[in-house]
Design a protein around this motif. Structure first.
Motif, mmCIF file in Angstrom:
data_model
loop_
_atom_site.group_PDB
_atom_site.id
_atom_site.type_symbol
_atom_site.label_atom_id
_atom_site.label_comp_id
_atom_site.label_asym_id
_atom_site.label_seq_id
_atom_site.Cartn_x
_atom_site.Cartn_y
_atom_site.Cartn_z
ATOM 1 N N SER A 15 -11.841 66.442 29.622
ATOM 2 C CA SER A 15 -11.209 66.889 28.379
ATOM 3 C C SER A 15 -9.816 66.276 28.300
ATOM 4 O O SER A 15 -9.014 66.413 29.230
ATOM 5 N N SER A 49 -6.362 65.076 25.549
ATOM 6 C CA SER A 49 -5.709 65.399 24.279
ATOM 7 C C SER A 49 -5.824 64.244 23.286
ATOM 8 O O SER A 49 -6.006 63.080 23.660
ATOM 9 N N SER A 107 -13.942 59.827 21.373
ATOM 10 C CA SER A 107 -14.611 60.956 22.018
ATOM 11 C C SER A 107 -16.076 60.596 22.220
ATOM 12 O O SER A 107 -16.738 60.090 21.310
ATOM 13 N N LYS A 110 -14.107 63.788 26.344
ATOM 14 C CA LYS A 110 -14.207 64.823 25.310
ATOM 15 C C LYS A 110 -12.790 65.143 24.827
ATOM 16 O O LYS A 110 -11.963 65.616 25.612
ATOM 17 N N TRP A 148 -9.940 67.097 23.358
ATOM 18 C CA TRP A 148 -9.645 68.530 23.271
ATOM 19 C C TRP A 148 -8.867 68.823 22.000
ATOM 20 O O TRP A 148 -7.897 68.133 21.656
#
Length: 383
Positions: free
Chosen positions: A278, A280, A309, A336, A338
């Motif tokens: 995860s 940012s 992503s 991924k 976040w």
């Protein structure tokens, strides 16, 4: 010396039926039987090699494990040079071939049954391993409660040597032979002696410690060498480390069922390792360098500016070793992005400016429609 393929040993194909496997083994066993080849070490090794191959290929569960993992999947039972089984194992396990009036009697094999008549039972234990132990291999010492030989009487079950006498019924052979008349002529059958239970001797005064059993219930610490790359559900076997048999009977085997301890961050898929990172939104926009967990430590990976992503990074050789020695798996890192849920007024204002910027908007054109969804990428990455 490397072990020969079990199918090659018996001279059968992988698609051979159970009956074909049995016939092939019977043929080799007849040829290399130790009573037919006295003092021939080479013949004895081939005899044991054939028995070991038959032990695996005649058992559906062992055969499936061997077909998938090879000799390494058979664990401690797959020792070198046919040494995984001894003569006691062979004559005990394959009584349907060696006993009951079969070809074992042609060579007097029926008289071998004394200590195998009371063979101990197999034991089954579960062994939990961490990812680190699996990737490097491990030596585990476990305490096992089981039947162990009685030291007081030396497994004889008798109070002293004068308390053992030769069985009068079988004359010490442990077996009785019966001859019956059939339309084919006289048929001879061999069965354990009912008086001494196949021991060849009887006890007049029993040992006080084991009450005549030749074994007591106790505990043993066993050292187990776990090869690198084992998988959850795999079974390893240690010959002769199960329950001791009664009155000197051979011991059963110890079956070790491998269980993997769940990792807090990583997931195993065969020899590969999966990790969801995860990250940012600013980091994927501007690019960054991050540290990710691996099986045996940490690794740094570079996230280029503009990473999407669902992007997957592959860390070569950071997975599990193949149990048959065919290299190592990889670690797959799935990106991924976040999404924050609590922002200040200033942060919200900055996001609003970005939303109005043409460079951050997505046009639903043909290329966007072709792009796989995030969930499809996850599914593809972890298949």
């Amino acid at each position: 010396m490397s072990k020969r393929d079990y199918y090659e040993v018996l001279g059968v194909s992988k698609s051979a039926s159970a009956d074909e496997v049995k016939k092939a083994y019977r043929k080799l066993a007849l040829k290399y039987h130790p009573d037919r080849n006295p003092d021939d070490n080479e013949a004895e090794e081939k005899f044991k090699e054939a028995a070991e191959a038959y032990d695996v290929l005649s058992n559906d569960e062992k055969k499936a494990r061997y077909d998938r993992f090879g000799h390494a999947g058979m664990g401690a039972a797959a020792g070198g040079g046919g040494g995984g089984m001894n003569m006691d194992d062979i004559f005990s396990h394959f009584g349907d071939i060696f006993g009951g009036g079969g070809f074992g009697d042609m060579f007097g094999g029926g008289e071998r049954g004394g200590r195998n008549a009371n063979r101990g039972s197999n034991l089954r234990v579960k062994l939990k391993l961490t990812y680190a132990e699996i990737v490097n291999g491990a030596n585990k010492k476990i305490k096992v409660k089981k039947y162990i030989p009685c030291d007081t009487c030396g497994c004889s079950g008798a109070k002293d040597k004068n308390s053992i006498q030769r069985c009068q019924t079988c004359g010490g052979t442990g077996q009785v032979r019966r001859v019956s008349n059939t339309f084919l002529g006289q048929m001879q059958t061999v069965s354990p002696c009912p008086t001494c239970d196949g021991q060849g001797s009887t006890i007049t005064n029993k040992c006080n410690s084991c009450k005549g059993a030749g074994r007591i219930y106790g505990e043993e610490t066993i050292s187990i060498d776990i090869p690198a790359g084992v998988q959850d559900g795999m079974q390893l076997s240690m010959s002769g480390r199960g329950n001791a048999g009664e009155r000197g009977g051979s011991s059963g085997d110890l079956i070790i069922l491998i269980e993997e301890e769940k990792h807090n961050e990583l997931t195993r898929d065969g020899n590969d390792v999966q990790y969801v990172l995860s990250i940012s939104y600013p980091d994927v926009v501007l690019g960054t360098q991050v540290e990710v967990p691996t099986i045996d430590g940490k690794a740094k990976i570079k996230i280029p500016a503009g990473t999407q992503s669902g992007k997957i990074f592959r860390l070569k050789g950071k997975g599990f070793p193949d149990i048959n020695g065919y290299g190592k798996g990889d670690q797959l890192v799935l990106i991924k992005v976040w999404t924050p849920t609590q922002l200040t007024d200033e942060e919200l204002a900055a996001i609003e400016i970005l939303r109005k910027s043409s460079s951050t908007n997505i046009e639903p054109g043909e290329e966007a429609r072709k792009e796989k969804s995030f969930f499809e990428k996850i599914k593809d990455a972890f298949q």
